[in-house]
Scaffold this motif. Sequence first.
Motif, PDB file in Angstrom:
ATOM      1  N   LEU A 260     113.837 -61.772  16.882  1.00 16.72           N
ATOM      2  CA  LEU A 260     115.264 -61.724  17.538  1.00 16.72           C
ATOM      3  C   LEU A 260     115.258 -61.755  18.799  1.00 16.72           C
ATOM      4  O   LEU A 260     115.982 -62.366  19.784  1.00 16.72           O
ATOM      5  N   PHE A 261     114.195 -61.090  19.474  1.00 14.53           N
ATOM      6  CA  PHE A 261     114.268 -60.904  20.971  1.00 14.53           C
ATOM      7  C   PHE A 261     112.630 -60.640  21.223  1.00 14.53           C
ATOM      8  O   PHE A 261     112.209 -59.663  21.105  1.00 14.53           O
ATOM      9  N   ASN A 262     112.152 -61.755  21.757  1.00 17.32           N
ATOM     10  CA  ASN A 262     110.684 -61.643  22.235  1.00 17.32           C
ATOM     11  C   ASN A 262     110.431 -62.602  23.374  1.00 17.32           C
ATOM     12  O   ASN A 262     110.094 -63.845  23.198  1.00 17.32           O
ATOM     13  N   PRO A 263     110.447 -62.055  24.758  1.00 12.27           N
ATOM     14  CA  PRO A 263     110.244 -62.950  26.030  1.00 12.27           C
ATOM     15  C   PRO A 263     109.002 -63.609  25.889  1.00 12.27           C
ATOM     16  O   PRO A 263     108.653 -64.760  26.602  1.00 12.27           O
ATOM     17  N   ASP A 264     108.008 -63.109  25.118  1.00 11.56           N
ATOM     18  CA  ASP A 264     106.608 -63.791  25.341  1.00 11.56           C
ATOM     19  C   ASP A 264     106.478 -65.178  24.600  1.00 11.56           C
ATOM     20  O   ASP A 264     105.894 -66.042  25.217  1.00 11.56           O
ATOM     21  N   ILE A 265     107.566 -65.193  23.592  1.00 10.79           N
ATOM     22  CA  ILE A 265     107.363 -66.538  22.797  1.00 10.79           C
ATOM     23  C   ILE A 265     107.932 -67.562  23.728  1.00 10.79           C
ATOM     24  O   ILE A 265     107.274 -68.836  23.737  1.00 10.79           O
ATOM     25  N   TYR A 266     109.217 -67.353  24.463  1.00 12.95           N
ATOM     26  CA  TYR A 266     109.697 -68.510  25.433  1.00 12.95           C
ATOM     27  C   TYR A 266     108.689 -68.807  26.579  1.00 12.95           C
ATOM     28  O   TYR A 266     108.442 -70.101  26.736  1.00 12.95           O
TER      29      TYR A 266
END
Length: 472
Positions: free
Chosen positions: A153-159
């Motif tokens: 749902l929220f993971n800045p590492d992925i983007y």
Amino acid sequence: MFIPLPPFTEIILKTDTVMRKKIYPVFTPLWLFFILTPVFSYAQTTGLEDYVKTGLENNRALKNRELSYQKSVQALREAKGLFMPQVSFSASYTVANGGRAIQFPIGDLLNPIYATLNALTETQNFPTNLENVDEQFLPNNFQETKFRVIQPLFNPDIYLNYKAKKSLISIAEAQQAAYSAELAKDIRIAYYNYQKTEDALAIYRETETLIREIIRVNQRLLEHHKTTPDAVSRAETELAQLKEQEAQAIEQNQTAKAYFNFLLNRPLAETIIRDTLIQRSVPVVGLEQALNQSIINRAELDQLTSAKEAGEYALRINRAASLPRVVAVVDAGAQGYGYAFDKDQRFWLGQVSLQWDLFKGFQNDARVQQAEIDQTILYNQENELQQQIQLQVQQAWYQVQAAQTASLATEKAVKSARETFEHIRKRYQENQASLLELMDARNQLTQARLNLNIHTWDYHSKVAELNWAAAI
């Protein structure tokens, strides 16, 4: 291609002068051919750019770089997949016996109570023979079958990882483009070097034909006592020296051919066809334009730009390490003793979890500092590379100018040597010049032609260097 010489005809010789006047006009086509044959006179033609295309298609190192590029594309697909939910299926079945157990004194607790109730109601409705229960901890005949869906749902590492992988594709693409440009330049220069040796051999062979005819003429003169033996020996010495130079030229020619075919990934001895469309002089861009184009078009600079972008995303990943991560998990399936899959066994379970690293011993701060240092290094490398490219362009441009000047000067030298040779040849026919003067004039003309051949092809090599340096 050589003009065949006519056979000797029977000539009545009266004097040395008559001999020279009667024999040398017979070989006038040879003299004119030797003097006027252009360097670029071949019948077959294959475009140089066709060879460049073949080299780019066949080169193994370039194919490996293409594979590296494809690998980067697949790595980007992998990073993109992290945005999507992960769906998994699992099934387990457990058989157990023994081990720890827990006792439930059901009989001891309920039998007295049920007996009292039977006495009060004067009935036997309540059982009084219940046994105590021992339940083992290890489940026996137990199964769990389920689907699990995990959605970040929220993971800045992925983007940020996705953007970094995208930059890595640009790096691989720029590396491939840079290697292709350098390989194309090397193929062109190797081709020019090979043609330079081919033309040198043609000059040597034409000169050898000329010297052999001079030897034959002087041998006939010697037979009729119209010249001295030293004239024949001098010509034979010239021929021996020429053969030595020709042998060296053959070795250089075979080496140049092998290297050119090596770049094209072909058999080393394969024939190289002449491109007759190559001109002696080609247009060259101005220095200012070359400098500007090199900064805009050089793939090496694109490679560093993409590396800086990837480094920027790596820096942002390290900075985002202090943010929380939120993920949703949903399980749906069946569990219980045996496989019934009825309403008692079916289940679903939803869960949202948050992980927030509040303190990790200043590790994140150290990673941020390292990433910032890496970015500074890349910026310094970019400035250094720009200066190196500008230096390459300037050196290549001035080398082209020098090569062009040398080629023009050598053309004048060939013209002057040709005029001198023709003048001495006429005087020799009229018995007003010695064989030594004729051979010296021939040497000067041959050397001038060789120099012109060298400067002409070196000029094309320098232009290829300039076009590569300026990314034209």
